[in-house]
Design an enzyme around this catalytic site. Structure first.
Site, PDB file in Angstrom:
ATOM      1  N   TYR A   1       0.798  -1.221   0.000  1.00  0.00           N
ATOM      2  CA  TYR A   1       0.000   0.000   0.000  1.00  0.00           C
ATOM      3  C   TYR A   1       0.839   1.284   0.000  1.00  0.00           C
ATOM      4  O   TYR A   1       0.299   2.362  -0.226  1.00  0.00           O
ATOM      5  CB  TYR A   1      -0.925   0.029   1.227  1.00  0.00           C
ATOM      6  CG  TYR A   1      -1.926  -1.084   1.251  1.00  0.00           C
ATOM      7  CD1 TYR A   1      -2.800  -1.289   0.180  1.00  0.00           C
ATOM      8  CD2 TYR A   1      -2.013  -1.938   2.344  1.00  0.00           C
ATOM      9  CE1 TYR A   1      -3.728  -2.325   0.207  1.00  0.00           C
ATOM     10  CE2 TYR A   1      -2.931  -2.961   2.383  1.00  0.00           C
ATOM     11  CZ  TYR A   1      -3.793  -3.154   1.305  1.00  0.00           C
ATOM     12  OH  TYR A   1      -4.702  -4.173   1.335  1.00  0.00           O
ATOM     13  N   ILE A   2       2.106   1.188   0.287  1.00  0.00           N
ATOM     14  CA  ILE A   2       2.934   2.397   0.382  1.00  0.00           C
ATOM     15  C   ILE A   2       3.977   2.403  -0.736  1.00  0.00           C
ATOM     16  O   ILE A   2       4.345   1.355  -1.265  1.00  0.00           O
ATOM     17  CB  ILE A   2       3.623   2.518   1.762  1.00  0.00           C
ATOM     18  CG1 ILE A   2       4.453   1.279   2.063  1.00  0.00           C
ATOM     19  CG2 ILE A   2       2.598   2.763   2.847  1.00  0.00           C
ATOM     20  CD1 ILE A   2       5.202   1.348   3.386  1.00  0.00           C
TER      21      ILE A   2
END
Length: 847
Positions: A122-123
């Site tokens: 997600y990052i």
């Protein structure tokens, strides 16, 4: 038939036996070396651990200017790293949170609150522009094969910046550890410049979490050093404290837990603690009724994680061996390493320019002198063409800077032969001139490599220094006596006859409230004294005549005593203090310690009071006067080991208190130390005055409020907010100058203190946003030097405030003094002589 082999071992087989102990010793050393070199301790060259170096190298290979999923970065790094994805992911998050080498996108967690980063899928991350500029250059990088031999990875990145000191490092290896604290980006570059210029420098830690740090014992980060780190605590009001940041390595959750634990253990007394942290840290501590904010602030530092101690240990890898250095050594090493890299880059650049000049010159001669026409001649083979071209260059070789190689000629022949215009030759001439200018510039830089390196650091400061100013305030901390700030969470009782004291003797005589950190002082009738720690129940000896909570280094509590020597029958009177002793050791106050010595009279006086006692002798003695008075004020205060003054050689029947006396001690002289914001008796800072009884202190703050406080050494006065402090005298007139933001002018006013309520702040300037106190004084003739206009060439004017403005109520607005162009207002009057109480009049100190 038996299957057992009874063959005896030969000498050769015995020689090849390896004992199990030796195997473990070798394996342990191999494992320890591996952990030290490959996992825990950073390298001195680039300041990176192997996993960090592999992450950055993998990101450089992936770099296209766009963000990449961290999950993809982890996958790419695993080509070089022999361990799993978890260790790589943690290391990436750690690098990203330092906000230096990696640009981040998404939820990367928060080191202040302890919140974890989101999952790697997600990052996103990419190398920062700073990292690309200072950390990579394939031409100056030494390479090695990766663990599986499929890839090449750098032995060390060519880091042209003291990265290790900027980011800090922490690691635990086998029998070895390292802890290097982070330092300020700007200060590191400035220190590197100073080192290059041969100047001395000092560098101190700067933490991304802010707070305050005492570096008195930093010891340049070497083993044995220590720093104290504190959170900023503000007094919102008398019932609420605000914690505005967290010490390095402490999260808001851990800090709150430590506060709750201290409250549960009775060390502090609070009503509630609330976490209001959002963009900025704010933990609200609501105090219990009747609890002092100043004492609670000290208690938070003493008993919770609002203050922590960090022991640095600068250990790095140098030439495959761990070594312990100072941060000064590390900065010097990084600076010299950077200078070497820059020199190497210049040398490579010079070599490339010389090669380019050589080929461009060949190309010019090749076309300008018609040597290319040899390609059109009918030579027997290609080798003959090469020889013919080489002969064609013969007249011009003396103008070249190196030999013409076969590769040079082959490269020329690969160039398409086309019609040669004069313009092409001119263009080649211009190229040669440009190359020669570049060569001259590079040689100049090499000859002045120190100046070149300084310019490099200055460029980094200019490009990347903005927004990286110091966030951790360097301060000198006061030493907090935990016994003085601990909440009284216990009660001490005594059984005088049996000689027991303790917190569990609830059926016996109550003595005082105390904390479980306190010490108790006990005096017995036999003249013995002992100090012991608070406990449930402890035997201290029978016939207790005095018991109290002991205050270390208390030079004002004075003990008055009359005792009889058991051997001579002589009675003595003495006065003494008890400032410090060995705990649980019995001290004999009768000095000689003779059997049958005993105490006739004993009193404890908190401020050196000297009472009058009536002494009655035995009626059967030969003394003419069998009753007389003793004035303790005639007896000097000496050490507890002094024998005292002789009272009588006759036996004493009894001693009775007759009359209360006055203190024989002079007033307590106090100073204000602006470094720590505290009063003291050690003559540090500005002299405040001599205090006794109900004396008060007058303080004025930048926000235009004043307050009257007692002179307790536990009081805290924020030096960032304090403008003026002195001993309070109700007869003095306060003169003040303040800024009125609404009318954009400075006003002056004079008034007497009318409200003498303790520990309440009263606003004495006009209320409004942006209003602030410029200066205040209690000088009897306050002549003020005003500087207005431009700072470089200001206008100066002296104004006598006593003549300029009348004495009014403290609530009045005051009179306009000057416009907003005021630069400064300073007291020009001569400093007045101290008054009878020892208070300096109207010093006008600005803190």
């Amino acid at each position: 038939m038996s299957d057992i082999d009874n063959t005896q071992p030969t000498d050769e087989s015995l020689h090849n036996i390896l004992h199990l102990g030796g195997m473990y010793e070798n394996w342990f050393l191999d494992y320890a070396s591996y952990v030290i070199l490959e996992r825990a301790v950073p390298s001195v060259e680039d300041g990176l651990k192997p996993v960090q170096r592999r992450i950055l190298h993998a990101m450089k290979e992936m770099d296209d200017g766009r963000f990449n999923k961290v999950a993809n970065v982890i996958g790419s790094t695993m080509q070089f790293h022999p361990h799993g994805d978890a260790s790589i992911g943690d290391a990436i998050v750690n690098l990203g949170q330092k906000d230096l080498l990696i640009d981040t996108q998404g939820n990367w967690g928060d080191v202040r609150t302890g919140d974890d980063a989101a999952a790697p899928r997600y990052i996103e991350a990419r190398l920062s522009k700073f990292a690309l500029e200072v950390g990579f250059n394939a031409k100056t990088t030494q390479w090695q094969q990766s663990y599986d031999g499929r890839k090449n990875e750098p032995l060390a990145l060519p880091m042209k910046f003291p990265l290790l000191l900027a980011q800090g490092a922490e690691g635990i290896a086998v029998g070895l550890s390292t802890k290097i604290l982070p330092h300020n980006f700007i200060e590191l570059l400035e220190a590197s410049i100073k080192h290059l210029k041969g100047k001395k420098f000092e560098i101190f830690p700067d933490f991304p979490t802010g707070g305050m740090i005492d570096v008195a014992n930093y010891n340049e980060g070497r083993r044995g050093g220590k720093v104290r780190v504190r959170a900023h605590i503000e007094e919102k009001d008398k019932k609420t404290l605000l914690i505005k940041d967290v010490p390095y390595g402490v999260t808001t959750t851990a800090l709150m837990e430590s506060i709750v634990k201290a409250n549960d253990n009775g060390k502090i007394k609070i009503k509630k603690v609330v976490d209001n942290t959002a963009k900025d840290v704010e933990i609200e501590v609501q105090l219990a009724p009747g609890i002092s904010p100043d004492i609670t602030i000290d208690a938070l530092y003493a008993f919770t994680d609002c203050e922590i101690s960090i022991s640095p240990n600068a250990c790095v890898i140098i030439e495959d061996k761990p070594r312990f250095l100072t941060v000064t050594d590390l900065l010097k090493s990084s600076t010299e390493f950077t200078q070497g890299l820059l020199q190497k880059e210049l040398e490579i650049r010079l070599s490339e320019l010389q090669e380019k000049w050589h080929y461009t010159s060949l190309e010019k001669i090749f076309f300008e002198k018609g040597i290319y026409k040899e390609l059109e001649q009918k030579h027997k083979d290609w080798e003959a063409v090469i020889v013919a071209i080489d002969k064609g260059f013969a007249p011009y070789k003396k103008n070249l800077k190196r030999e013409i190689t076969r590769e040079d000629i082959l490269k020329l022949t690969e160039k398409p032969v086309r019609r040669i215009y004069r313009l092409d030759i001119n263009e080649l001439n211009e190229q040669i001139k440009t190359i020669e200018a570049d060569i001259k510039a590079v040689k100049h830089d090499l000859a002045n490599i120190v100046d070149f390196t300084v310019a490099y650091y200055e460029n980094l400061l200019k490009k990347y220094g903005k927004g990286r100013e110091r966030v951790t305030e360097i301060k000198t901390f006061d030493t907090i006596q935990v016994q003085q700030v601990a909440i009284a969470n216990a009660k001490i009782y005594v059984n005088r006859a049996d000689g027991f004291i303790g917190t569990s003797l609830k059926k016996d005589e109550f003595v005082a409230d105390c904390s479980d950190l306190d010490n108790i002082i006990v005096f017995r009738k036999d003249g013995k004294m002992i100090i012991t720690k608070v406990a449930d129940k402890v035997f201290v000896g029978k016939d207790i005549i005095h018991i109290d909570v002991f205050r270390k280094n208390d030079e004002r509590t004075t003990y008055n005593m009359i005792y009889v020597d058991g051997k001579t029958g002589m009675s003595y009177a003495k006065r003494f203090n008890v400032t410090g002793i060995t705990r649980d050791k019995e001290y004999d106050l009768t000095v000689k310690g003779e059997k049958n010595s005993k105490v006739h009279y004993f009193s404890a006086n908190p401020n050196g009071e000297a009472e009058v006692v009536s002494i009655r002798l035995s009626p059967n003695c030969a003394a003419r006067n069998k009753e007389f008075d003793l004035y303790f004020e005639t007896i000097a205060i000496k050490g507890r080991n002094s024998q005292g003054n002789q009272v009588t050689k006759y036996p004493i029947r009894n001693v009775k208190f007759k009359e209360k006396g006055v203190s024989t001690l002079s007033g307590q002289k106090l100073w204000y130390d602006a470094e720590i914001g505290r009063l003291n008796t050690e003559e540090r800072g500005v002299y405040i005055g001599s205090f006794d009884g109900d004396d008060k202190i007058f303080v004025a703050f930048k926000n235009g409020t004043y307050e009257l406080t007692n002179f307790d050494l536990i009081n805290r006065y924020d030096p960032n907010e304090l403008v003026y402090i002195e001993k309070f005298n109700p007869e003095k007139v306060v003169s003040a100058i303040y800024f009125d933001a609404d009318k954009k002018q400075f006003n002056a006013k004079r008034f007497r203190i009318e409200t003498q309520t303790m520990n309440n702040k009263f606003l004495f300037i006009k209320e409004g946003a942006g209003n602030y106190l410029e200066m205040v004084t209690t000088h009897s003739e306050p002549v003020v030097l005003l500087k207005t206009g431009k700072k470089r060439n200001p206008d100066e004017e002296e104004v006598n405030l006593a003549e300029f403005v009348e004495i009014t109520n403290y609530r009045t607005v005051g009179t306009r003094l000057t416009g907003e162009e005021l630069i400064s207002a300073e007291l020009a009057s001569e400093e007045e002589e101290p008054d009878e109480s020892g208070t300096a009049q109207g010093q006008g100190e600005l803190f």
